[in-house]
Design a protein around this motif. Structure first.
Motif, PDB file in Angstrom:
ATOM      1  N   TRP A 108       0.825  -1.212   0.000  1.00  0.00           N
ATOM      2  CA  TRP A 108       0.000   0.000   0.000  1.00  0.00           C
ATOM      3  C   TRP A 108       0.857   1.258   0.000  1.00  0.00           C
ATOM      4  CZ3 TRP A 108      -4.437  -1.383  -1.538  1.00  0.00           C
ATOM      5  CH2 TRP A 108      -4.982  -2.609  -1.146  1.00  0.00           C
ATOM      6  N   GLN A 109       2.000   1.222   0.665  1.00  0.00           N
ATOM      7  CA  GLN A 109       2.895   2.370   0.655  1.00  0.00           C
ATOM      8  C   GLN A 109       3.388   2.638  -0.769  1.00  0.00           C
ATOM      9  OE1 GLN A 109       4.198   4.409   3.573  1.00  0.00           O
ATOM     10  NE2 GLN A 109       4.391   5.607   1.687  1.00  0.00           N
ATOM     11  N   ASP A 110       3.735   1.574  -1.496  1.00  0.00           N
ATOM     12  CA  ASP A 110       4.201   1.746  -2.875  1.00  0.00           C
ATOM     13  C   ASP A 110       3.105   2.319  -3.766  1.00  0.00           C
ATOM     14  OD1 ASP A 110       6.658   0.760  -2.164  1.00  0.00           O
ATOM     15  OD2 ASP A 110       6.404  -1.203  -3.114  1.00  0.00           O
ATOM     16  N   VAL A 111       1.890   1.820  -3.618  1.00  0.00           N
ATOM     17  CA  VAL A 111       0.774   2.331  -4.417  1.00  0.00           C
ATOM     18  C   VAL A 111       0.535   3.803  -4.114  1.00  0.00           C
ATOM     19  CG1 VAL A 111      -1.719   2.144  -4.828  1.00  0.00           C
ATOM     20  CG2 VAL A 111      -0.320   0.068  -4.658  1.00  0.00           C
ATOM     21  N   TYR A 112       0.562   4.136  -2.832  1.00  0.00           N
ATOM     22  CA  TYR A 112       0.384   5.533  -2.434  1.00  0.00           C
ATOM     23  C   TYR A 112       1.471   6.420  -3.033  1.00  0.00           C
ATOM     24  CZ  TYR A 112       0.622   9.740   0.418  1.00  0.00           C
ATOM     25  OH  TYR A 112       0.696  11.046   0.826  1.00  0.00           O
ATOM     26  N   ASP A 113       2.732   5.955  -2.980  1.00  0.00           N
ATOM     27  CA  ASP A 113       3.847   6.772  -3.451  1.00  0.00           C
ATOM     28  C   ASP A 113       3.760   7.071  -4.945  1.00  0.00           C
ATOM     29  OD1 ASP A 113       4.976   6.984  -0.942  1.00  0.00           O
ATOM     30  OD2 ASP A 113       6.372   5.321  -1.212  1.00  0.00           O
ATOM     31  N   VAL A 114       3.101   6.211  -5.707  1.00  0.00           N
ATOM     32  CA  VAL A 114       2.875   6.497  -7.121  1.00  0.00           C
ATOM     33  C   VAL A 114       1.674   7.422  -7.297  1.00  0.00           C
ATOM     34  CG1 VAL A 114       2.279   5.525  -9.375  1.00  0.00           C
ATOM     35  CG2 VAL A 114       3.924   4.340  -7.911  1.00  0.00           C
ATOM     36  N   LEU A 115       0.547   7.056  -6.698  1.00  0.00           N
ATOM     37  CA  LEU A 115      -0.699   7.789  -6.956  1.00  0.00           C
ATOM     38  C   LEU A 115      -0.686   9.215  -6.414  1.00  0.00           C
ATOM     39  CD1 LEU A 115      -3.572   5.181  -6.401  1.00  0.00           C
ATOM     40  CD2 LEU A 115      -2.777   6.180  -8.553  1.00  0.00           C
ATOM     41  N   LYS A 116       0.074   9.477  -5.368  1.00  0.00           N
ATOM     42  CA  LYS A 116       0.066  10.824  -4.785  1.00  0.00           C
ATOM     43  C   LYS A 116       0.577  11.876  -5.767  1.00  0.00           C
ATOM     44  CE  LYS A 116       4.672  10.635  -2.649  1.00  0.00           C
ATOM     45  NZ  LYS A 116       5.431  10.661  -1.384  1.00  0.00           N
ATOM     46  N   ASN A 117       1.349  11.448  -6.762  1.00  0.00           N
ATOM     47  CA  ASN A 117       1.916  12.377  -7.734  1.00  0.00           C
ATOM     48  C   ASN A 117       1.143  12.427  -9.051  1.00  0.00           C
ATOM     49  OD1 ASN A 117       4.107  13.002  -5.991  1.00  0.00           O
ATOM     50  ND2 ASN A 117       5.179  11.153  -6.660  1.00  0.00           N
ATOM     51  N   GLU A 118      -0.022  11.773  -9.057  1.00  0.00           N
ATOM     52  CA  GLU A 118      -0.805  11.711 -10.283  1.00  0.00           C
ATOM     53  C   GLU A 118      -2.105  12.502 -10.149  1.00  0.00           C
ATOM     54  OE1 GLU A 118       0.293  10.372 -12.991  1.00  0.00           O
ATOM     55  OE2 GLU A 118       2.091   9.448 -12.104  1.00  0.00           O
ATOM     56  N   PRO A 119      -2.529  13.209 -11.196  1.00  0.00           N
ATOM     57  CA  PRO A 119      -3.840  13.878 -11.160  1.00  0.00           C
ATOM     58  C   PRO A 119      -4.945  12.862 -10.911  1.00  0.00           C
ATOM     59  CG  PRO A 119      -2.542  14.618 -13.045  1.00  0.00           C
ATOM     60  CD  PRO A 119      -1.818  13.449 -12.469  1.00  0.00           C
ATOM     61  N   ILE A 120      -5.863  13.186 -10.052  1.00  0.00           N
ATOM     62  CA  ILE A 120      -6.842  12.194  -9.610  1.00  0.00           C
ATOM     63  C   ILE A 120      -7.760  11.735 -10.730  1.00  0.00           C
ATOM     64  CG2 ILE A 120      -8.540  13.912  -8.840  1.00  0.00           C
ATOM     65  CD1 ILE A 120      -9.059  11.970  -6.424  1.00  0.00           C
ATOM     66  N   ASP A 121      -8.034  12.590 -11.690  1.00  0.00           N
ATOM     67  CA  ASP A 121      -8.963  12.219 -12.757  1.00  0.00           C
ATOM     68  C   ASP A 121      -8.287  11.989 -14.107  1.00  0.00           C
ATOM     69  OD1 ASP A 121     -11.308  12.140 -11.237  1.00  0.00           O
ATOM     70  OD2 ASP A 121     -11.535  14.319 -11.356  1.00  0.00           O
ATOM     71  N   ALA A 122      -6.947  11.924 -14.137  1.00  0.00           N
ATOM     72  CA  ALA A 122      -6.256  11.669 -15.403  1.00  0.00           C
ATOM     73  C   ALA A 122      -6.565  10.268 -15.917  1.00  0.00           C
ATOM     74  CB  ALA A 122      -4.756  11.853 -15.229  1.00  0.00           C
ATOM     75  N   ILE A 123      -6.741   9.327 -14.984  1.00  0.00           N
ATOM     76  CA  ILE A 123      -7.131   7.958 -15.293  1.00  0.00           C
ATOM     77  C   ILE A 123      -8.294   7.619 -14.374  1.00  0.00           C
ATOM     78  CG2 ILE A 123      -6.389   5.547 -15.355  1.00  0.00           C
ATOM     79  CD1 ILE A 123      -3.511   6.549 -15.663  1.00  0.00           C
ATOM     80  N   PRO A 124      -9.411   7.103 -14.891  1.00  0.00           N
ATOM     81  CA  PRO A 124     -10.587   6.873 -14.044  1.00  0.00           C
ATOM     82  C   PRO A 124     -10.313   6.054 -12.793  1.00  0.00           C
ATOM     83  CG  PRO A 124     -11.182   6.618 -16.345  1.00  0.00           C
ATOM     84  CD  PRO A 124      -9.699   6.797 -16.315  1.00  0.00           C
ATOM     85  N   MET A 125      -9.414   5.053 -12.881  1.00  0.00           N
ATOM     86  CA  MET A 125      -9.197   4.175 -11.738  1.00  0.00           C
ATOM     87  C   MET A 125      -8.458   4.863 -10.601  1.00  0.00           C
ATOM     88  SD  MET A 125     -10.983   1.807 -12.708  1.00  0.00           S
ATOM     89  CE  MET A 125     -10.831   1.064 -11.092  1.00  0.00           C
ATOM     90  N   ASN A 126      -7.780   5.976 -10.859  1.00  0.00           N
ATOM     91  CA  ASN A 126      -7.111   6.687  -9.764  1.00  0.00           C
ATOM     92  C   ASN A 126      -8.116   7.036  -8.669  1.00  0.00           C
ATOM     93  OD1 ASN A 126      -4.861   6.579 -11.379  1.00  0.00           O
ATOM     94  ND2 ASN A 126      -4.742   8.786 -11.779  1.00  0.00           N
ATOM     95  N   ARG A 127      -9.222   7.642  -9.069  1.00  0.00           N
ATOM     96  CA  ARG A 127     -10.227   8.064  -8.084  1.00  0.00           C
ATOM     97  C   ARG A 127     -10.886   6.862  -7.416  1.00  0.00           C
ATOM     98  NH1 ARG A 127     -13.046  12.747  -6.857  1.00  0.00           N
ATOM     99  NH2 ARG A 127     -12.031  13.886  -8.564  1.00  0.00           N
ATOM    100  N   VAL A 128     -11.083   5.786  -8.167  1.00  0.00           N
ATOM    101  CA  VAL A 128     -11.699   4.595  -7.582  1.00  0.00           C
ATOM    102  C   VAL A 128     -10.821   4.030  -6.466  1.00  0.00           C
ATOM    103  CG1 VAL A 128     -12.430   2.228  -8.030  1.00  0.00           C
ATOM    104  CG2 VAL A 128     -13.001   4.037  -9.657  1.00  0.00           C
ATOM    105  N   ILE A 129      -9.514   3.931  -6.703  1.00  0.00           N
ATOM    106  CA  ILE A 129      -8.607   3.400  -5.672  1.00  0.00           C
ATOM    107  C   ILE A 129      -8.601   4.297  -4.447  1.00  0.00           C
ATOM    108  CG2 ILE A 129      -6.198   2.880  -5.126  1.00  0.00           C
ATOM    109  CD1 ILE A 129      -5.882   1.997  -8.058  1.00  0.00           C
ATOM    110  N   TRP A 130      -8.508   5.602  -4.654  1.00  0.00           N
ATOM    111  CA  TRP A 130      -8.554   6.521  -3.500  1.00  0.00           C
ATOM    112  C   TRP A 130      -9.852   6.345  -2.715  1.00  0.00           C
ATOM    113  CZ3 TRP A 130      -4.237   8.187  -1.906  1.00  0.00           C
ATOM    114  CH2 TRP A 130      -3.241   8.704  -2.742  1.00  0.00           C
TER     115      TRP A 130
END
Length: 486
Positions: A241-263
């Motif tokens: 989960w730390q690794d997933v967080y470290d990637v997603l925190k630097n990505e726009p939340i709506d650039a890819i639909p699944m970003n928001r779903v995971i959050w």
């Protein structure tokens, strides 16, 4: 936005279905392996409220795990890359000892790899003319573009400009092709096929990746270190989960639909895009349990006899490792999370040449995890596969053996993991067939056709075809199952 709403509607429907089911239950019942008890007035008892509260977080996190597997694997190579290079450096992986950390690496084909961070700048990517297969991946390991023979340059070489999500394409650029990335963190890799070492190295030195406005003559080329201490398999337990967080925190939340779903699925587990990675002790325990469960479910989908993965030949045990039907994973009815999750649990990267039915170019892969009697492949035993003559490959075929725990090339005293048509001194039978032998001990007279397995260790294999021909697709050429040698 419609795709995001579709996913949320499905999750909402699931929640309402569970609620409706609970109302129809008896006053004492079981749900998700916990007892659910009601007072006579219809309200839940306090113990049930508490158990259901924790169970909800665990179910949500376990669902998030499948969506996140590609990101976790992407992060592992990213970390390994940064341990010996910087963004925009090209790293070369050529030999077995350099490829040991990489998920189901192809031992035969040289890899030329870099990562770039588009938060810093848009980048140019220059690829020379030649038999080069390249790809550009987003954080879900989806191909944003192919480069080389299956890319827009069609093997003639070209200059690409890649801009990050929300970035404007720089004015006055001189690129031949424009790529708009879905993610800030981007993996770029190429495979150079069919050249001798000298010509391969010359083509590599014509690979450039650099920030717009930078000097490409400062390009760095690095030979990957041997027997590196990183492993490409997704991390386990809380580190996943730390690794997933470290990637997603630097990505726009709506650039890819699944970003928001995971959050959304992790919001009750102490993981938030705006507030950081701060799970409390209870949430850490839930996240660890969910990661363990998610890993086991991924193994079911990837390896087991109950796997959803289709067989190439209906009466053989060779399964497609790539089962997604869409390069962007957006099936008209659903997101192909199971398909990309099971694939990236055991492998890294997808491309047009791997997913689409290309003839005489690209590559195809079949995984085999059991013998002809559907028993797990076990390093204690000895096995044989007879590869019939005229394998349907323009370039080459190979079997590579992988450890089943980390899904990386098997590490053995022999120091090798591959048998293939390009192997030096491979013994070929008079009829053109090739015996591939596996086991703890070398078979006399077939040492060059043998991969050593480790006693007590499970393993699996990939059968690769580079430049698959029509005989692969029409299935007129057929590979026998793995046979346990008595």
């Amino acid at each position: 936005m419609q795709k995001i709403l579709t996913v949320f509607c499905l999750l909402g429907f699931l929640a309402m279905s569970i609620t409706g089911f609970a109302k129809e239950m008896d006053k004492s019942h079981s749900f998700a392996n916990i007892d659910v008890d009601y007072y006579g007035n219809g309200y839940l008892k306090e113990d049930s409220v508490e158990r259901l509260r924790v169970t909800q977080i665990e179910i949500q996190a376990t669902a998030a795990y499948e969506f996140s597997i590609p990101i976790a694997g992407y992060m592992k190579w990213h970390q390994g890359f940064l341990s010996e290079a910087n963004y925009g450096d090209w790293v070369f992986y050529d030999i077995y000892a350099q490829k040991v950390p990489i998920l189901t690496a192809n031992i035969t084909t040289p890899y030329t790899v870099t990562y770039i961070d588009l938060r810093e700048s848009a980048y140019y990517i220059e690829i020379p003319a030649g038999r080069i297969g390249g790809l550009v991946l987003d954080i879900y390991e989806r191909p944003q573009a192919d480069l080389g023979i299956l890319g827009p340059d069609k093997g003639k070489g070209g200059k690409y400009l890649i801009a990050g999500p929300g970035q404007e394409v720089p004015k006055g650029h001189d690129a031949d092709y424009i790529l708009k990335s879905n993610s800030n963190l981007v993996f770029v890799g190429t495979r150079i096929i069919g050249y001798n070492d000298e010509d391969r190295d010359a083509l590599r030195k014509q690979h450039f990746v650099y920030k717009v406005g930078a000097d490409k003559t400062q390009q760095k080329y690095i030979s990957a270190r041997e027997n590196a201490d990183w492993v490409g398999a997704p991390a386990t337990k809380l580190q996943f989960w730390q690794d997933v967080y470290d990637v997603l925190k630097n990505e726009p939340i709506d650039a890819i639909p699944m970003n928001r779903v995971i959050w959304t699925l992790l919001r009750n587990a102490g993981i938030s895009r705006s507030k950081g990675f701060h799970p409390n002790d209870e949430q850490k325990s839930v996240l660890i349990r969910s990661a363990i469960a998610g890993d086991a479910i991924a193994m079911v989908n990837t390896f087991s006899k109950k796997s959803y993965k289709s067989r190439h030949w209906p009466d053989r045990n060779y399964r497609y490792i790539l089962n997604q039907k869409h390069l962007d994973l957006m099936h008209p009815d659903y997101y192909e999370s199971k398909e990309i999750g099971s694939y990236t649990y055991e492998a890294f990267s997808t491309s047009k040449g791997m997913v689409l039915p290309t003839r005489n170019q690209g590559s195809k892969y079949l995984g085999v995890y059991v013998d002809e009697n559907e028993q797990w492949l076990d390093g204690t035993n000895s096995y044989e596969i007879v590869v019939p003559p005229n394998a349907p490959a323009v370039d080459f075929w190979s079997f590579v053996v992988y450890n089943n725990e980390f899904r990386i090339p098997i590490q053995n005293k022999q120091g090798d993991a591959i048998i293939g048509s390009k192997k030096k001194d491979l013994k070929v039978e008079p009829d053109g067939s090739v015996r591939v032998l596996l086991g703890p001990d070398a078979p006399e007279g077939y040492e060059n056709n043998w991969v050593q397995t480790n006693v007590g260790e499970g393993f699996f294999m990939y059968f690769r075809l580079y430049g698959p021909t029509e005989a692969y697709y029409d299935k007129s050429w057929k590979l026998p199952d793995v046979r346990k040698v008595k």
